[in-house]
Motif scaffolding. Structure first.
Motif, short mmCIF file in Angstrom:
data_model
loop_
_atom_site.label_atom_id
_atom_site.label_comp_id
_atom_site.label_asym_id
_atom_site.label_seq_id
_atom_site.Cartn_x
_atom_site.Cartn_y
_atom_site.Cartn_z
N ASN A 16 6.45 8.64 -1.89
CA ASN A 16 5.23 9.09 -1.22
C ASN A 16 5.35 9.12 0.29
O ASN A 16 4.66 9.90 0.96
CB ASN A 16 4.05 8.17 -1.61
CG ASN A 16 2.82 8.43 -0.77
OD1 ASN A 16 2.54 7.71 0.18
ND2 ASN A 16 2.10 9.48 -1.10
N ARG A 17 6.21 8.29 0.85
CA ARG A 17 6.24 8.12 2.30
C ARG A 17 7.10 9.16 3.01
O ARG A 17 7.34 9.04 4.21
CB ARG A 17 6.73 6.71 2.68
CG ARG A 17 5.88 5.56 2.20
CD ARG A 17 4.40 5.73 2.37
NE ARG A 17 4.02 6.14 3.71
CZ ARG A 17 3.08 7.03 3.97
NH1 ARG A 17 2.44 7.65 2.99
NH2 ARG A 17 2.79 7.34 5.21
N GLU A 18 7.57 10.16 2.32
CA GLU A 18 8.33 11.22 2.99
C GLU A 18 8.05 12.56 2.32
O GLU A 18 7.71 12.63 1.15
CB GLU A 18 9.83 10.91 3.00
CG GLU A 18 10.43 10.53 1.64
CD GLU A 18 10.97 11.70 0.83
OE1 GLU A 18 10.85 12.85 1.28
OE2 GLU A 18 11.50 11.45 -0.26
N CYS A 19 8.21 13.60 3.15
CA CYS A 19 8.07 14.96 2.62
C CYS A 19 9.38 15.73 2.75
O CYS A 19 9.39 16.96 2.70
CB CYS A 19 6.93 15.70 3.34
SG CYS A 19 5.98 16.79 2.25
N LEU A 26 2.96 -1.89 10.37
CA LEU A 26 3.54 -0.94 9.41
C LEU A 26 2.77 -0.90 8.11
O LEU A 26 3.05 -0.10 7.23
CB LEU A 26 5.00 -1.32 9.13
CG LEU A 26 5.93 -1.35 10.34
CD1 LEU A 26 7.33 -1.79 9.92
CD2 LEU A 26 5.99 0.02 11.02
N ARG A 27 1.75 -1.75 7.98
CA ARG A 27 1.05 -1.94 6.71
C ARG A 27 -0.03 -0.90 6.47
O ARG A 27 -0.16 -0.34 5.37
CB ARG A 27 0.44 -3.33 6.69
CG ARG A 27 -0.30 -3.71 5.42
CD ARG A 27 -1.18 -4.92 5.64
NE ARG A 27 -0.52 -5.95 6.41
CZ ARG A 27 0.03 -7.03 5.88
NH1 ARG A 27 0.00 -7.20 4.57
NH2 ARG A 27 0.60 -7.94 6.65
N ASN A 28 -0.86 -0.63 7.48
CA ASN A 28 -2.04 0.21 7.31
C ASN A 28 -2.09 1.26 8.41
O ASN A 28 -1.82 0.97 9.58
CB ASN A 28 -3.32 -0.64 7.39
CG ASN A 28 -3.38 -1.71 6.32
OD1 ASN A 28 -3.20 -1.42 5.15
ND2 ASN A 28 -3.62 -2.95 6.73
N ARG A 29 -2.49 2.47 8.03
CA ARG A 29 -2.63 3.53 9.02
C ARG A 29 -3.59 4.59 8.49
O ARG A 29 -3.81 4.69 7.27
CB ARG A 29 -1.29 4.18 9.36
CG ARG A 29 -0.61 4.82 8.17
CD ARG A 29 0.76 5.37 8.53
NE ARG A 29 0.65 6.48 9.46
CZ ARG A 29 0.43 7.73 9.10
NH1 ARG A 29 0.27 8.02 7.81
NH2 ARG A 29 0.36 8.69 9.99
N PHE A 71 11.17 8.59 8.25
CA PHE A 71 10.76 7.45 9.06
C PHE A 71 9.68 6.64 8.35
O PHE A 71 9.60 5.43 8.49
CB PHE A 71 10.26 7.91 10.43
CG PHE A 71 9.04 8.78 10.40
CD1 PHE A 71 7.77 8.22 10.46
CD2 PHE A 71 9.15 10.15 10.31
CE1 PHE A 71 6.64 9.01 10.42
CE2 PHE A 71 8.02 10.96 10.28
CZ PHE A 71 6.76 10.39 10.33
N GLY A 72 8.83 7.32 7.54
CA GLY A 72 7.81 6.61 6.79
C GLY A 72 8.41 5.69 5.75
O GLY A 72 7.87 4.61 5.47
N VAL A 73 9.53 6.10 5.15
CA VAL A 73 10.21 5.25 4.18
C VAL A 73 10.83 4.05 4.89
O VAL A 73 10.75 2.91 4.41
CB VAL A 73 11.30 6.04 3.42
CG1 VAL A 73 11.92 5.19 2.33
CG2 VAL A 73 10.73 7.32 2.83
#
Length: 423
Positions: free
Chosen positions: A208-211, A265-268, A395-397
């Protein structure tokens, strides 16, 4: 100091701490982190039983006695609306002999009654009835249901099984501000899906953390979704930046929050426009529901993207909101619950069509399930070794893996220091 009767648990936990401390930054995790039963058990203990978890929406339990249930590892939990209209969570475990009390996933009761011996609890957890067989020395006040830390914000419900949960109030205050336009207390879940993926929960979150994979895997999603969520992304074009600026001006005029806000890094959360001319994450970008949520007037609210680690991501649009909840089931098995939320007065078949509402994310979820499961199969191979993440596309991963490793180590080291191992 707390005593434990074997060195095995402490040794295994210490081994996992060392594994994570020695991992190579910017690379995927060691194999055991994705398939080991011991690491999975430690994840449940150090992450899911100590952090704040998204568990549902207040609109799912609108009246006193409404409840929902779930399991966090081996821990059955009930979330109920009490007579004071407060949302509370309890361990769904009878204080008599430990039977589960509320059995359905969702329901409504006047009192919570254990089906085994009919011990009866008030909606605030107080034990009201235990029969007449417990003896004169028995005091009902000594046996209420055990409470679970519960917080709500903007219509979202969070719980923590920790004795002393981590701080979360700053995030919840911002979450409430961003969700205020939607008035989720006056919404409803139009439909939901549950899929069981044969993959470790961290692979589900990583995906989910990357496209990076989107162009090759998600044609339905990319009809409306713009990959980037920040105009500072080096890949962002001038046209994209201008598109964001135009939409931001519209949202400012309506008092709709949109700035990028992060809590470590937990919530955004951030609101980003959809593709030009698209107002909803439907197959053609047209509205999914005739009624907008809350006070929303401008249908073109893009997507409010909310991340809450370790178990949720979300997309809020003008006419509906989509929540995703991750529930680890086993070392290589993860449940993903998706809920599509609309105005409470919206009528199915009149204001919205369920198939249109869910088509894009049903397809995307199925595609992501296949990707995660193939990822898991490859990781199980003797040939697997951690590989490098792309600093641009993934970078999200990297952020998630860093958060996971740092949080696990901090929580585990705190536990190891508090435990006196036998000599």
């Amino acid at each position: 100091m707390e005593q434990i009767n074997t060195t095995l648990i402490g040794s295994q936990l210490g081994d996992t701490v060392q594994l994570l401390r020695q991992r190579r930054p910017g690379y995927s995790l060691p194999q055991a982190c994705y398939n080991s039963p011991e690491v999975f058990a430690a994840d449940m203990e150090q992450i899911f039983c100590k952090e704040w978890l998204y568990v549902g929406l207040t609109c799912e339990i609108p009246q006193p006695g409404n409840f929902i249930t779930l399991e966090v590892g081996n821990n059955p939990i009930t979330i109920v609306r009490n007579k004071q209209m407060e949302v509370q969570a309890f361990h769904n475990v009878c204080r008599h002999r430990g039977s589960r009390i509320c059995l359905p996933k969702q329901g409504k009761v006047a009192k919570m009654v254990c089906p085994y011996h009919q011990w009866t609890y008030e909606l605030d957890g107080e034990l009201l009835y235990a029969g007449n067989e417990m003896g004169d020395q028995f005091d009902k006040a000594d046996f209420p249901l055990k409470k679970v830390h519960t917080k709500t914000a903007g219509g979202y419900i969070f719980i923590s099984l920790a004795d002393e949960p981590p701080a979360i109030d700053d995030f919840l205050a911002e979450l409430a501000r961003y969700l205020e336009p939607y008035d989720l207390e006056n919404a409803k879940v139009a439909v939901q899906s549950e899929i069981l993926e044969d993959a470790n929960w961290k692979l589900v979150i990583e995906n989910n953390r990357e496209c990076y994979h989107c162009a090759g895997s998600h044609p339905e999603l990319l009809n409306t979704l713009l990959e980037w969520d920040d105009t500072t992304d080096p890949r962002a074009s001038d046209a994209f930046k201008a598109h964001v600026a135009r939409k931001a001006a519209e949202w400012d005029a309506e008092g709709i929050p949109h700035e990028h806000v992060s809590f470590g890094l937990r919530n955004r959360m951030v609101r980003m426009p959809l593709a030009e001319g698209k107002v909803a994450m439907t197959i053609d970008g047209s509205p999914a529901c005739a009624k907008t949520l809350g006070r929303v007037q401008n249908r073109d609210l893009g997507s409010l993207r909310i991340l809450h680690l370790p178990n949720s991501w979300n997309h809020g649009q003008g006419d509906h909101l989509i929540t995703f909840q991750v529930i680890p089931v086993g070392p290589q098995k993860t449940k993903v619950i998706t809920k599509w939320v609309v105005h409470k007065d919206a009528v199915e078949g009149v204001d919205y069509d369920v198939e249109k509402l869910r088509r894009v994310w049903d397809a995307t979820n199925a595609q992501d399930r296949a990707l995660a499961e193939e990822n898991q199969r490859g990781i199980n191979s003797m040939a697997y070794e951690p590989g490098p993440y792309s600093p641009t596309y993934e970078f999200g991963v990297v952020n998630f893996v860093d958060w996971y490793a740092d949080t696990f180590v901090t929580n585990a080291e705190g536990q190891l220091l508090s435990v006196k191992l036998p000599e």
